[in-house]
Design an enzyme around this catalytic site. Structure first.
Site, PDB file in Angstrom:
ATOM      1  N   MET A  36      15.740  -3.936   0.642  1.00 61.13           N
ATOM      2  CA  MET A  36      14.452  -3.249   0.633  1.00 61.13           C
ATOM      3  C   MET A  36      14.475  -2.133  -0.413  1.00 61.13           C
ATOM      4  O   MET A  36      15.480  -1.453  -0.588  1.00 61.13           O
ATOM      5  CB  MET A  36      14.156  -2.648   2.013  1.00 61.13           C
ATOM      6  CG  MET A  36      13.964  -3.694   3.108  1.00 61.13           C
ATOM      7  SD  MET A  36      12.521  -4.733   2.833  1.00 61.13           S
ATOM      8  CE  MET A  36      11.204  -3.528   3.062  1.00 61.13           C
ATOM      9  N   GLY A  37      13.362  -1.964  -1.104  1.00 63.65           N
ATOM     10  CA  GLY A  37      13.213  -0.846  -2.025  1.00 63.65           C
ATOM     11  C   GLY A  37      13.808  -1.069  -3.393  1.00 63.65           C
ATOM     12  O   GLY A  37      13.894  -0.127  -4.177  1.00 63.65           O
ATOM     13  N   GLU A  38      14.204  -2.311  -3.710  1.00 66.54           N
ATOM     14  CA  GLU A  38      14.862  -2.583  -4.985  1.00 66.54           C
ATOM     15  C   GLU A  38      14.022  -3.463  -5.908  1.00 66.54           C
ATOM     16  O   GLU A  38      14.528  -3.912  -6.942  1.00 66.54           O
ATOM     17  CB  GLU A  38      16.205  -3.274  -4.755  1.00 66.54           C
ATOM     18  CG  GLU A  38      17.352  -2.334  -4.480  1.00 66.54           C
ATOM     19  CD  GLU A  38      18.688  -2.989  -4.797  1.00 66.54           C
ATOM     20  OE1 GLU A  38      19.523  -2.324  -5.436  1.00 66.54           O
ATOM     21  OE2 GLU A  38      18.894  -4.151  -4.424  1.00 66.54           O
ATOM     22  N   GLU A  75       0.823  -1.207   0.000  1.00 66.90           N
ATOM     23  CA  GLU A  75       0.000   0.000   0.000  1.00 66.90           C
ATOM     24  C   GLU A  75       0.860   1.262   0.000  1.00 66.90           C
ATOM     25  O   GLU A  75       0.493   2.269  -0.612  1.00 66.90           O
ATOM     26  CB  GLU A  75      -0.938  -0.006   1.207  1.00 66.90           C
ATOM     27  CG  GLU A  75      -2.012  -1.079   1.179  1.00 66.90           C
ATOM     28  CD  GLU A  75      -1.512  -2.450   1.624  1.00 66.90           C
ATOM     29  OE1 GLU A  75      -2.285  -3.407   1.559  1.00 66.90           O
ATOM     30  OE2 GLU A  75      -0.319  -2.561   2.042  1.00 66.90           O
ATOM     31  N   LEU A  96       1.293  -5.561 -12.025  1.00 67.18           N
ATOM     32  CA  LEU A  96       1.545  -4.466 -12.962  1.00 67.18           C
ATOM     33  C   LEU A  96       2.982  -3.957 -12.920  1.00 67.18           C
ATOM     34  O   LEU A  96       3.431  -3.314 -13.871  1.00 67.18           O
ATOM     35  CB  LEU A  96       0.576  -3.316 -12.686  1.00 67.18           C
ATOM     36  CG  LEU A  96      -0.902  -3.653 -12.909  1.00 67.18           C
ATOM     37  CD1 LEU A  96      -1.782  -2.467 -12.533  1.00 67.18           C
ATOM     38  CD2 LEU A  96      -1.156  -4.064 -14.358  1.00 67.18           C
TER      39      LEU A  96
END
Length: 426
Positions: free
Chosen positions: A312-314, A60, A340
C-alpha cells in the site's frame, strides 16, 4: 422521494447493510472491525473545531492529500478530521499523515440523522469538505442546521450520474441548495449541478486538482537505483496498475504475447484492491509466470517475469520503475482510474476504452497524443511492444503528457481560495 422517505428506507435497509458488511469482511476482514464508528459510537478521541474532509476511499484520499497539506499550512491552529468509508482508504490516510498530529481520522458514519448529528456534535467543524461526488443528504442537512458550510472539492458529475440524481429531485435539489460551494472540474459538470438545484452563485469551475500533482525527484532517483540493483536498466519494464477482476487475465495474456518477442520483459502488476492480492498471485503462478511479491522484499532477477505490487502507498514508486504504464479499471466497465499519475512521471499512458470517470482528462491526453487506448490483450501487447521498440514515440507521448499537466495546473490554489472564503467569513 424526499429526505424523510429516504431516511425511513435507510433505517429499513440496515439489515441489508449489515449483510453487505459481512460479505465484504469475508474477503477483507477489516470490514468487520470498527463497526461502531459507522454509527458514531466508540469513536476515537477527536479535537473539535477544525475542518472536516471526507474522501470515500483510496483514490479520493490521494487526491485530497495536497489540499489537506495546504490547509494544515494555511490554518496551523486547526485540527483536520479526515473520514472515509473503506478500510483501504483508512490505511492510506493513516499512512499519508502518520507524522501529522493535527490529522485525526475515523470512518464516516452512515447517513442516518442520529449518527450524523452525533458525529457533528463531536467534531464541531468550521467547514465540511467533500471530495469529488460523495453527497449524503442527512449529513449535509445536519451541517446546514448547525450553520456549517459544506463545500464539494474537485467535484465531478457524469451525465449518467446526473440523470440518476435527477430521478430523485425532491431529495437532490434541497440537498444541493444547502451547500455553500461546488468547486467543479469542468463547465459541463458545473451546469449539471446548477440544473439539479445548486444555487448558481455557489458553483465555480476550478479545474481538477489532480493536475497539481508534484513528483519528488528522489522518487525517480530511488526507482533508477532499484532498477540498477535488479540489473534491469536496459530491460523492458511495463506496469499494469489498479487492475480490477477480469483485467488481470487480459494483462497476463498481453504479457505472454510480449515475451514472444521480448523474453526479458518484466511486468509490474498492481491490483486495485488489497483483498485480491493473494488471488492474483495465485493466478500468476497458475499461468506459469515466475512471480515475486513486492511485499516480501525479495529481489527481482533475470528469471522474474512478474512483480506483483501487493503493498500500500507505493503506486507512484512502482509507476516510476516502469517504462510505460497501463491504467486499469478501463478494460472493464469501471470508468478508469487516475491517468495523470503516470503522466506526471513522464510515462507513456495506455488505457482501455472505459474512461467515463475521467472523460475530460482522457480527452485532453488523447488530443495531445499522450494516451493510447486498447480493447484487448492483443492491442495491449502491440502498444506496449511499440513503445519498447520506438523510444522516440514513447518520449513524445511522455512529453505530451507533461505538457497537459503543466497547462492545467492551478486548480488547487483556486480551490483553496474558495475554501478560505468559507472559513474566514464572519
Amino acid at each position: 422521494m424526499n429526505r424523510t422517505l429516504y431516511t425511513a428506507l435507510f433505517y429499513l435497509g440496515l439489515p441489508l447493510v449489515a449483510i453487505r458488511l459481512w460479505l465484504r469482511s469475508r474477503k477483507a476482514p477489516a470490514y468487520a472491525k470498527r463497526i461502531g464508528e459507522r454509527f458514531s459510537c466508540g469513536m476515537p478521541a477527536l479535537q473539535p473545531g477544525g475542518i472536516w474532509v471526507h474522501a470515500v476511499s483510496v483514490g479520493e484520499s490521494i487526491a485530497a492529500a495536497p489540499m489537506i497539506r495546504a490547509l494544515l499550512q494555511r490554518y496551523p491552529q486547526l485540527p483536520i478530521t479526515v473520514t472515509c468509508m473503506t478500510p483501504t482508504g483508512s490505511e492510506r490516510i493513516l499512512a499519508m499523515f502518520a507524522n501529522e498530529p493535527r490529522i485525526q481520522h475515523c470512518y464516516l458514519p452512515y447517513d442516518l440523522p442520529c449518527a450524523a448529528a452525533r458525529f457533528l456534535d463531536r467534531v464541531q467543524p468550521k467547514l465540511a469538505v467533500i471530495m469529488e461526488t460523495e453527497l449524503w443528504p442527512n449529513h449535509i442537512h445536519q451541517c446546514a442546521k448547525r450553520g456549517i458550510p459544506v463545500a464539494l472539492a474537485n467535484g465531478r458529475l457524469s451525465e449518467r450520474s446526473a440523470k440518476g440524481y435527477g430521478r430523485f429531485s425532491k431529495l437532490t435539489a434541497p440537498m444541493l441548495a444547502e451547500m455553500s460551494l461546488f468547486a467543479v472540474q469542468t463547465e459541463a459538470e458545473a451546469q449539471r449541478f446548477r440544473d439539479l438545484g445548486a444555487r448558481p452563485e455557489t458553483v465555480e469551475v476550478t479545474g481538477s486538482i489532480k493536475f497539481d500533482l508534484t513528483i519528488d525527484p528522489q522518487l525517480l532517483q530511488r526507482a533508477h537505483e532499484l532498477r540498477g540493483q535488479w540489473q534491469a536498466l536496459e530491460r523492458p519494464v511495463w506496469i499494469a496498475a489498479s487492475t480490477h477482476e477480469g483485467e488481470d487475465e487480459v494483462v497476463l495474456n498481453a504479457h505472454r504475447r510480449l515475451l514472444a518477442n521480448h523474453p526479458d520483459a518484466l511486468l509490474i502488476l498492481v491490483p486495485r484492491h488489497p483483498e485480491r492480492f493473494n488471488s492474483v498471485f495465485e493466478l500468476c503462478q497458475r499461468e506459469g509466470f515466475a512471480t515475486v511479491r513486492r511485499s516480501t522484499g525479495a529481489s527481482v532477477d533475470a528469471q522474474t517475469s512478474v512483480l506483483l505490487g501487493d503493498t500500500m502507498g507505493e503506486l507512484l514508486f512502482l509507476y516510476a520503475l516502469a517504462d510505460s504504464a497501463f491504467v486499469g479499471g478501463s478494460l472493464v466497465a469501471n470508468g478508469g482510474h487516475n491517468l495523470l499519475e503516470p503522466a506526471a512521471l513522464a510515462k507513456p499512458v495506455i488505457s482501455g476504452p472505459h474512461l467515463f470517470n475521467f472523460l475530460d482528462i482522457a480527452a485532453q491526453l488523447r488530443s495531445a497524443g499522450a494516451l493510447a487506448e486498447v480493447d484487448d490483450a492483443e492491442g495491449l501487447a502491440t502498444e506496449v511492444q511499440r513503445l519498447f521498440e520506438l523510444p522516440r514515440d514513447a518520449q513524445r507521448m511522455a512529453d505530451a503528457g507533461l505538457s497537459v499537466m503543466r497547462r492545467n495546473q492551478g486548480a488547487l490554489q483556486r480551490l483553496l481560495d474558495g475554501l478560505g472564503r468559507l472559513i474566514d467569513r464572519p
